[in-house]
Design a protein around this motif. Structure first.
Motif, short mmCIF file in Angstrom:
data_model
loop_
_atom_site.label_atom_id
_atom_site.label_comp_id
_atom_site.label_asym_id
_atom_site.label_seq_id
_atom_site.Cartn_x
_atom_site.Cartn_y
_atom_site.Cartn_z
N LEU A 14 0.82 -1.21 0.00
CA LEU A 14 0.00 0.00 0.00
C LEU A 14 0.86 1.26 0.00
O LEU A 14 0.56 2.24 -0.69
CB LEU A 14 -0.94 0.00 1.20
CG LEU A 14 -2.19 -0.88 1.03
CD1 LEU A 14 -2.80 -1.21 2.39
CD2 LEU A 14 -3.22 -0.19 0.14
N ASN A 15 1.93 1.24 0.77
CA ASN A 15 2.82 2.40 0.79
C ASN A 15 3.51 2.62 -0.55
O ASN A 15 3.80 3.76 -0.94
CB ASN A 15 3.86 2.24 1.90
CG ASN A 15 3.34 2.71 3.25
OD1 ASN A 15 3.09 3.88 3.46
ND2 ASN A 15 3.14 1.77 4.16
N LYS A 16 3.75 1.54 -1.28
CA LYS A 16 4.39 1.66 -2.59
C LYS A 16 3.43 2.14 -3.67
O LYS A 16 3.82 2.88 -4.56
CB LYS A 16 4.95 0.29 -3.01
CG LYS A 16 6.21 -0.15 -2.32
CD LYS A 16 6.63 -1.50 -2.88
CE LYS A 16 7.93 -1.98 -2.28
NZ LYS A 16 8.34 -3.29 -2.86
N THR A 17 2.17 1.70 -3.60
CA THR A 17 1.27 1.87 -4.73
C THR A 17 0.07 2.77 -4.50
O THR A 17 -0.59 3.18 -5.46
CB THR A 17 0.74 0.49 -5.18
OG1 THR A 17 -0.01 -0.12 -4.10
CG2 THR A 17 1.88 -0.44 -5.57
N CYS A 18 -0.23 3.08 -3.24
CA CYS A 18 -1.43 3.87 -2.94
C CYS A 18 -1.05 5.21 -2.33
O CYS A 18 -0.71 5.28 -1.14
CB CYS A 18 -2.35 3.09 -2.00
SG CYS A 18 -3.93 3.90 -1.68
N LYS A 19 -1.10 6.27 -3.12
CA LYS A 19 -0.68 7.59 -2.66
C LYS A 19 -1.55 8.13 -1.53
O LYS A 19 -1.12 8.97 -0.75
CB LYS A 19 -0.69 8.57 -3.83
CG LYS A 19 0.36 8.28 -4.88
CD LYS A 19 0.31 9.30 -6.01
CE LYS A 19 1.37 9.01 -7.06
NZ LYS A 19 1.34 10.00 -8.17
N SER A 20 -2.80 7.64 -1.45
CA SER A 20 -3.72 8.13 -0.42
C SER A 20 -3.51 7.45 0.93
O SER A 20 -4.04 7.91 1.94
CB SER A 20 -5.17 7.90 -0.88
OG SER A 20 -5.42 8.51 -2.12
N PHE A 21 -2.75 6.36 0.95
CA PHE A 21 -2.56 5.59 2.18
C PHE A 21 -1.59 6.31 3.10
O PHE A 21 -0.49 6.67 2.71
CB PHE A 21 -2.02 4.20 1.82
CG PHE A 21 -2.04 3.21 2.96
CD1 PHE A 21 -3.22 2.82 3.55
CD2 PHE A 21 -0.85 2.66 3.42
CE1 PHE A 21 -3.24 1.89 4.58
CE2 PHE A 21 -0.86 1.73 4.45
CZ PHE A 21 -2.06 1.34 5.03
N LYS A 22 -2.01 6.53 4.35
CA LYS A 22 -1.22 7.34 5.27
C LYS A 22 -0.59 6.54 6.42
O LYS A 22 0.10 7.10 7.26
CB LYS A 22 -2.12 8.44 5.89
CG LYS A 22 -2.81 9.34 4.88
CD LYS A 22 -1.82 10.11 4.04
CE LYS A 22 -2.53 11.04 3.07
NZ LYS A 22 -1.58 11.75 2.19
#
Length: 235
Positions: free
Chosen positions: A88-96
């Motif tokens: 998620l950190n690699k591919t999802c810019k919205s993931f915090k």
């Protein structure tokens, strides 16, 4: 309520990552899509909302991927959670949520699976003995990459801090990070555990026990014998 959810997750962690054709990438995409549908959430509650979405979809995944004979349910859960957070950190810019977590009293976290079921069990047992007898927590982490760090020293130290290893124990905590793929190994200690397991001790264990065994592709002996030595040094 949180304790109940925690126990449910432990029970449901009998997983097979590629079961039913669903992969971590698939699950990551599903979570990211759900997060993106809540873009208007207020900034002070966005982490809470994302954690809620992550937990809900992860639980659904576990429900659909129960495996009767897991290698070790704690190890399996930690591996899934680590890989999913990383994806998620690699591919999802919205993931915090940029830090993964491990379950309490975890001993072995196998991101890059190296050991047999029996070997994992024996490594878990001796790490548990060090925790209970010597009052020092030790976590062994096998990895396939250093993301998001550039070197193993930084990576190992960050995991020691992020996972709060040794926080409640008299002699604090230690993490052993190694990678068969990258041919790297590191032992990191807290400022308290360093009093019982010095940098010189760590360097000697790596040079005289780990590396000779690792060179012969004998990762089990390299880790197990190192834990025996650590148990002796920190008793």
């Amino acid at each position: 309520m949180r304790n109940r959810k925690f126990l449910i997750l432990l029970y449901l962690v009998f997983i097979s990552i590629n079961s039913n054709g669903q992969t971590i990438s698939d699950l990551s995409l599903k979570i990211c899509d759900s997060i993106n549908s809540h873009k208007n959430v207020e900034s002070d509650t966005i982490l809470l909302k994302q954690a809620e979405i992550y937990s809900k979809l992860l639980t659904e995944y576990l429900l659909n991927n129960i495996k009767k004979n897991p290698k070790n349910y704690i190890t399996d859960y930690n591996c899934l959670n680590y890989k999913l957070t990383r994806e998620l950190n690699k591919t999802c810019k919205s993931f915090k949520i940029n830090k993964s977590f491990i379950l309490p009293f975890s001993n072995l976290v196998e991101i890059d699976s190296i050991f047999t079921t029996e070997q994992s069990k024996e490594i878990n047992e001796i790490a548990k003995e060090i925790r209970n007898r010597n009052r020092m927590e030790i976590v062994i982490l096998s990895i396939d990459e250093l993301y998001p760090n550039k070197n193993i020293n930084e990576f190992s130290h960050n995991k020691l801090i992020d996972w709060k290893i040794g926080g409640v124990f008299e002699k604090s905590g230690v993490i052993i990070v190694f990678s068969k793929k990258l041919r790297l190994v590191r032992i990191s200690t807290t400022y308290i555990s360093k009093k019982y397991l010095t940098d010189e001790n760590c360097d000697k264990i790596i040079a005289e026990i780990m590396i000779p065994n690792f060179k012969n592709d004998n990762y089990y002996d390299g880790i197990y014998k190192s834990l025996i030595e650590i148990m002796s040094l920190t008793k």
